[in-house]
Enzyme design. Structure first.
Site, mmCIF file in Angstrom:
data_model
loop_
_atom_site.group_PDB
_atom_site.id
_atom_site.type_symbol
_atom_site.label_atom_id
_atom_site.label_comp_id
_atom_site.label_asym_id
_atom_site.label_seq_id
_atom_site.Cartn_x
_atom_site.Cartn_y
_atom_site.Cartn_z
ATOM 1 N N THR A 126 0.815 -1.205 0.000
ATOM 2 C CA THR A 126 0.000 0.000 0.000
ATOM 3 C C THR A 126 0.856 1.265 0.000
ATOM 4 O O THR A 126 1.979 1.260 0.529
ATOM 5 C CB THR A 126 -0.905 -0.005 1.260
ATOM 6 O OG1 THR A 126 -1.489 1.275 1.431
ATOM 7 C CG2 THR A 126 -0.123 -0.333 2.531
ATOM 8 N N ASP A 127 0.285 2.338 -0.526
ATOM 9 C CA ASP A 127 0.987 3.632 -0.488
ATOM 10 C C ASP A 127 1.129 4.146 0.952
ATOM 11 O O ASP A 127 1.920 5.047 1.217
ATOM 12 C CB ASP A 127 0.284 4.668 -1.371
ATOM 13 C CG ASP A 127 -1.169 4.938 -0.981
ATOM 14 O OD1 ASP A 127 -1.680 4.307 -0.040
ATOM 15 O OD2 ASP A 127 -1.798 5.799 -1.648
ATOM 16 N N GLU A 128 0.343 3.559 1.880
ATOM 17 C CA GLU A 128 0.399 4.047 3.269
ATOM 18 C C GLU A 128 1.754 3.804 3.920
ATOM 19 O O GLU A 128 2.047 4.381 4.957
ATOM 20 C CB GLU A 128 -0.713 3.405 4.110
ATOM 21 C CG GLU A 128 -2.082 3.784 3.610
ATOM 22 C CD GLU A 128 -3.189 3.660 4.659
ATOM 23 O OE1 GLU A 128 -2.878 3.566 5.852
ATOM 24 O OE2 GLU A 128 -4.356 3.660 4.246
ATOM 25 N N TYR A 154 -1.558 -0.380 11.176
ATOM 26 C CA TYR A 154 -1.784 -1.053 9.886
ATOM 27 C C TYR A 154 -0.612 -0.804 8.937
ATOM 28 O O TYR A 154 -0.006 -1.735 8.401
ATOM 29 C CB TYR A 154 -3.094 -0.574 9.242
ATOM 30 C CG TYR A 154 -3.183 -0.884 7.764
ATOM 31 C CD1 TYR A 154 -3.325 -2.197 7.314
ATOM 32 C CD2 TYR A 154 -3.087 0.133 6.808
ATOM 33 C CE1 TYR A 154 -3.381 -2.490 5.952
ATOM 34 C CE2 TYR A 154 -3.141 -0.145 5.448
ATOM 35 C CZ TYR A 154 -3.283 -1.460 5.021
ATOM 36 O OH TYR A 154 -3.330 -1.748 3.679
ATOM 37 N N LYS A 158 2.232 -3.369 7.309
ATOM 38 C CA LYS A 158 2.415 -3.580 5.863
ATOM 39 C C LYS A 158 3.869 -3.265 5.467
ATOM 40 O O LYS A 158 4.461 -3.967 4.649
ATOM 41 C CB LYS A 158 1.448 -2.695 5.058
ATOM 42 C CG LYS A 158 -0.010 -3.073 5.168
ATOM 43 C CD LYS A 158 -0.345 -4.453 4.601
ATOM 44 C CE LYS A 158 -0.251 -4.516 3.095
ATOM 45 N NZ LYS A 158 -0.684 -5.851 2.579
HETATM 46 P P1 NAD Z 1 -10.089 -6.815 2.637
HETATM 47 O O1 NAD Z 1 -10.040 -6.540 4.095
HETATM 48 O O2 NAD Z 1 -11.327 -6.503 1.867
HETATM 49 O O3 NAD Z 1 -9.766 -8.362 2.374
HETATM 50 C C1 NAD Z 1 -8.787 -9.063 3.086
HETATM 51 C C2 NAD Z 1 -9.020 -10.550 2.880
HETATM 52 O O4 NAD Z 1 -7.977 -11.255 3.574
HETATM 53 C C3 NAD Z 1 -10.357 -11.044 3.481
HETATM 54 O O5 NAD Z 1 -11.001 -11.909 2.579
HETATM 55 C C4 NAD Z 1 -9.935 -11.803 4.737
HETATM 56 O O6 NAD Z 1 -10.804 -12.864 5.083
HETATM 57 C C5 NAD Z 1 -8.553 -12.305 4.332
HETATM 58 N N1 NAD Z 1 -7.694 -12.564 5.498
HETATM 59 C C6 NAD Z 1 -7.478 -11.763 6.562
HETATM 60 N N2 NAD Z 1 -6.650 -12.365 7.430
HETATM 61 C C7 NAD Z 1 -6.327 -13.566 6.887
HETATM 62 C C8 NAD Z 1 -5.500 -14.634 7.298
HETATM 63 N N3 NAD Z 1 -4.834 -14.596 8.468
HETATM 64 N N4 NAD Z 1 -5.372 -15.709 6.494
HETATM 65 C C9 NAD Z 1 -6.044 -15.774 5.312
HETATM 66 N N5 NAD Z 1 -6.866 -14.794 4.883
HETATM 67 C C10 NAD Z 1 -6.990 -13.706 5.656
HETATM 68 O O7 NAD Z 1 -8.822 -6.069 2.039
HETATM 69 P P2 NAD Z 1 -8.631 -5.381 0.615
HETATM 70 O O8 NAD Z 1 -9.086 -3.978 0.702
HETATM 71 O O9 NAD Z 1 -9.155 -6.266 -0.439
HETATM 72 O O10 NAD Z 1 -7.044 -5.355 0.543
HETATM 73 C C11 NAD Z 1 -6.320 -6.465 0.009
HETATM 74 C C12 NAD Z 1 -4.839 -6.171 0.076
HETATM 75 O O11 NAD Z 1 -4.534 -5.000 -0.659
HETATM 76 C C13 NAD Z 1 -4.328 -5.916 1.490
HETATM 77 O O12 NAD Z 1 -3.069 -6.514 1.616
HETATM 78 C C14 NAD Z 1 -4.212 -4.407 1.582
HETATM 79 O O13 NAD Z 1 -3.183 -4.040 2.474
HETATM 80 C C15 NAD Z 1 -3.861 -4.055 0.160
HETATM 81 N N6 NAD Z 1 -4.295 -2.729 -0.318
HETATM 82 C C16 NAD Z 1 -5.591 -2.343 -0.194
HETATM 83 C C17 NAD Z 1 -5.994 -1.118 -0.725
HETATM 84 C C18 NAD Z 1 -7.425 -0.645 -0.635
HETATM 85 O O14 NAD Z 1 -7.703 0.486 -1.032
HETATM 86 N N7 NAD Z 1 -8.363 -1.449 -0.175
HETATM 87 C C19 NAD Z 1 -5.056 -0.307 -1.381
HETATM 88 C C20 NAD Z 1 -3.726 -0.747 -1.473
HETATM 89 C C21 NAD Z 1 -3.371 -1.965 -0.957
HETATM 90 O O1 DAU Z 2 -4.134 4.017 0.571
HETATM 91 C C1 DAU Z 2 -4.388 2.650 0.526
HETATM 92 C C2 DAU Z 2 -5.212 2.234 1.731
HETATM 93 O O2 DAU Z 2 -6.536 2.698 1.508
HETATM 94 C C3 DAU Z 2 -5.188 0.734 1.976
HETATM 95 O O3 DAU Z 2 -3.887 0.341 2.290
HETATM 96 C C4 DAU Z 2 -6.158 0.352 3.112
HETATM 97 O O4 DAU Z 2 -6.209 -1.054 3.247
HETATM 98 C C5 DAU Z 2 -7.524 0.874 2.759
HETATM 99 O O5 DAU Z 2 -8.432 0.586 3.800
HETATM 100 C C6 DAU Z 2 -7.478 2.383 2.516
HETATM 101 O O6 DAU Z 2 -7.155 3.079 3.737
HETATM 102 P P1 DAU Z 2 -7.856 4.466 4.126
HETATM 103 O O7 DAU Z 2 -7.711 4.667 5.591
HETATM 104 O O8 DAU Z 2 -7.409 5.563 3.235
HETATM 105 O O9 DAU Z 2 -9.378 4.101 3.723
HETATM 106 P P2 DAU Z 2 -10.755 4.363 4.464
HETATM 107 O O10 DAU Z 2 -11.839 3.988 3.501
HETATM 108 O O11 DAU Z 2 -10.801 3.748 5.829
HETATM 109 O O12 DAU Z 2 -10.776 5.936 4.642
HETATM 110 C C7 DAU Z 2 -10.618 6.816 3.530
HETATM 111 C C8 DAU Z 2 -10.611 8.235 4.065
HETATM 112 O O13 DAU Z 2 -11.917 8.546 4.566
HETATM 113 C C9 DAU Z 2 -9.676 8.457 5.250
HETATM 114 O O14 DAU Z 2 -9.125 9.753 5.158
HETATM 115 C C10 DAU Z 2 -10.587 8.364 6.477
HETATM 116 C C11 DAU Z 2 -11.894 8.901 5.953
HETATM 117 N N1 DAU Z 2 -13.117 8.323 6.558
HETATM 118 C C12 DAU Z 2 -13.233 6.964 6.588
HETATM 119 C C13 DAU Z 2 -14.360 6.369 7.126
HETATM 120 C C14 DAU Z 2 -14.494 4.863 7.187
HETATM 121 C C15 DAU Z 2 -14.127 9.154 7.025
HETATM 122 O O15 DAU Z 2 -14.024 10.380 6.968
HETATM 123 N N2 DAU Z 2 -15.252 8.569 7.553
HETATM 124 C C16 DAU Z 2 -15.401 7.214 7.643
HETATM 125 O O16 DAU Z 2 -16.439 6.748 8.168
#
Ligand code: NAD
Ligand code: DAU
Length: 340
Positions: A126-128, A154, A158
């Protein structure tokens, strides 16, 4: 024919990747490993489960014995690790499981990949890991050489996993790649994250909780574009390398929430400013020059098109998210498939 083992394939991005891969490479076998935590939902994979090229294991990536057994049986050519605890707010509340899954789980997968001669291990990061950028410096972007500087448990977990993955390349010669992507949105996004939460709350005329003043900026990418980026990296990325993935699509949270109100014809009076997230990152912005120049990747879905598709998907797929909201989905696996 290749065998691709996808972890976390019952989650948001992992499931989109499973569908993408099965369609793009119909000859390949896709083996999905997912523990089905609160964030994983087997109903998401219902269509994939009907495909003979797809196999599902309900398994925790931290369970070394079970993971080795799966590798022994399936002998995957490539591993793509999406499995993670992914929600920043939950990591602030309870960090331990983040370290366990995101770091130790990754180690188990790396060890198994070494032991069974996997040809490519890809870590979805992730970019985080880069921390955040100031709002008053729009000229700054994250590049692959931006120092790691994490803010939340988190992102720290990562970043730790990324370092471990790269160390396995340097020390053992494991053929790894890492992608660091910005915020994704699209179908099957768990409704506790910003965009799906706002859509679902709007549809229930419930308050829309915006943290702080809503001025934080995220760089949004449609999920299929992320899947395509991983495909490019798996096929042609250089081992030992990190690739940033992002769409040059920066938006303030408040503007996203207003747009969703507008699309669903709901009043902005639903917006409720709530206490800010602890350590809340201000701005993320990816410079995708490396993946674009080396691998020819660029985002194909504009935000206007992607958000339209996403809102429509949530309107048309209430049967997916309503059980999640009610908690009913947790018994779905047992009900449909018995104990794993
Ligand atoms: P998500 O939370 O929707 O899905 C995570 C999945 O992993 C779920 O199906 C969960 O059951 C499974 N999981 C959790 N713990 C586990 C374990 N111990 N063993 C096996 N499976 C397990 O997450 P997402 O948003 O789809 O993100 C997927 C990946 O991409 C993550 O690694 C996250 O860090 C990365 N990522 C997410 C975003 C985003 O915007 N959502 C952006 C950049 C990177
Ligand atoms: O940048 C990549 C990341 O994006 C991934 O690595 C993470 O797994 C993914 O969850 C996401 O993280 P964020 O914290 O950016 O996503 P989230 O949807 O939780 O929040 C997006 C923005 O919105 C953040 O600035 C917090 C804000 N927010 C979020 C929620 C859930 C609110 O203002 N209100 C809310 O209820």
């Amino acid at each position: 024919m290749k065998k691709v083992l996808v972890t976390g394939g019952a989650g948001f991005i992992g499931s989109n990747f499973v569908y993408y891969w099965l369609e793009r490479y119909p000859e390949d076998r896709v083996i999905c490993v997912d523990a089905l935590t609160y964030a994983g939902n087997l109903s998401t994979l219902e269509k994939a489960l009907q495909n003979p090229q797809f196999r599902f294991y309900k398994t925790d990536i931290c369970d070394r014995e079970a993971i080795y057994e799966i590798f022994r049986k399936e002998m995957p050519d490539a591993v793509v690790n999406f499995a993670a605890e992914s929600h920043v707010d939950r990591s602030i509340d309870a960090p331990e499981i983040f370290l366990k899954t995101n770091v130790l789980g990754t180690q188990v997968l790396l060890d198994a990949s070494r032991a069974f001669g996997v040809k490519r291990y890809h870590q979805v990061s992730t970019d985080e890991v880069y921390g955040d950028l100031p709002l008053d410096r729009p000229d700054l972007f994250f590049t692959e050489s931006t120092p790691i500087h994490t803010s939340s448990p988190y992102s720290a977990s990562k970043a730790s996993a990324d370092l471990l993955v790269l160390a396995y390349h340097r020390t053992y010669g494991l053929p790894v790649t890492v992608s660091r992507c910005s915020n994704n949105y699209g179908p099957y996004h768990f409704p506790e994250k910003l965009i799906p939460l706002m859509i679902v709350n709007c549809l229930h005329d419930k308050p829309l909780p915006v943290y702080g003043e809503g001025l934080n900026v995220r760089d949004w990418l449609y999920v299929t574009d992320h899947c395509k980026a991983i495909d490019r990296i798996l096929c042609d990325g250089r081992v030992g390398e990190v690739y940033n993935v992002g769409g040059h699509n920066e938006m303030r949270n408040i503007d996203i929430v207003r747009l969703i109100c507008q699309k669903l014809s709901k009043p902005e009076s639903l917006i409720t400013y709530v206490a800010d997230r602890k350590g809340h990152d201000m701005r993320y912005a990816i410079d995708p020059a490396k993946i674009s120049e080396e691998l020819g990747w660029k985002p194909e879905t504009s935000f206007a098109e992607g958000i339209e598709k996403t809102v429509s998907w949530y309107l048309e797929n209430r049967s997916w998210w309503e059980p999640i909201i009610s908690g009913e989905y947790r018994s779905y696996y047992e009900k449909m498939y018995g104990k794993a």
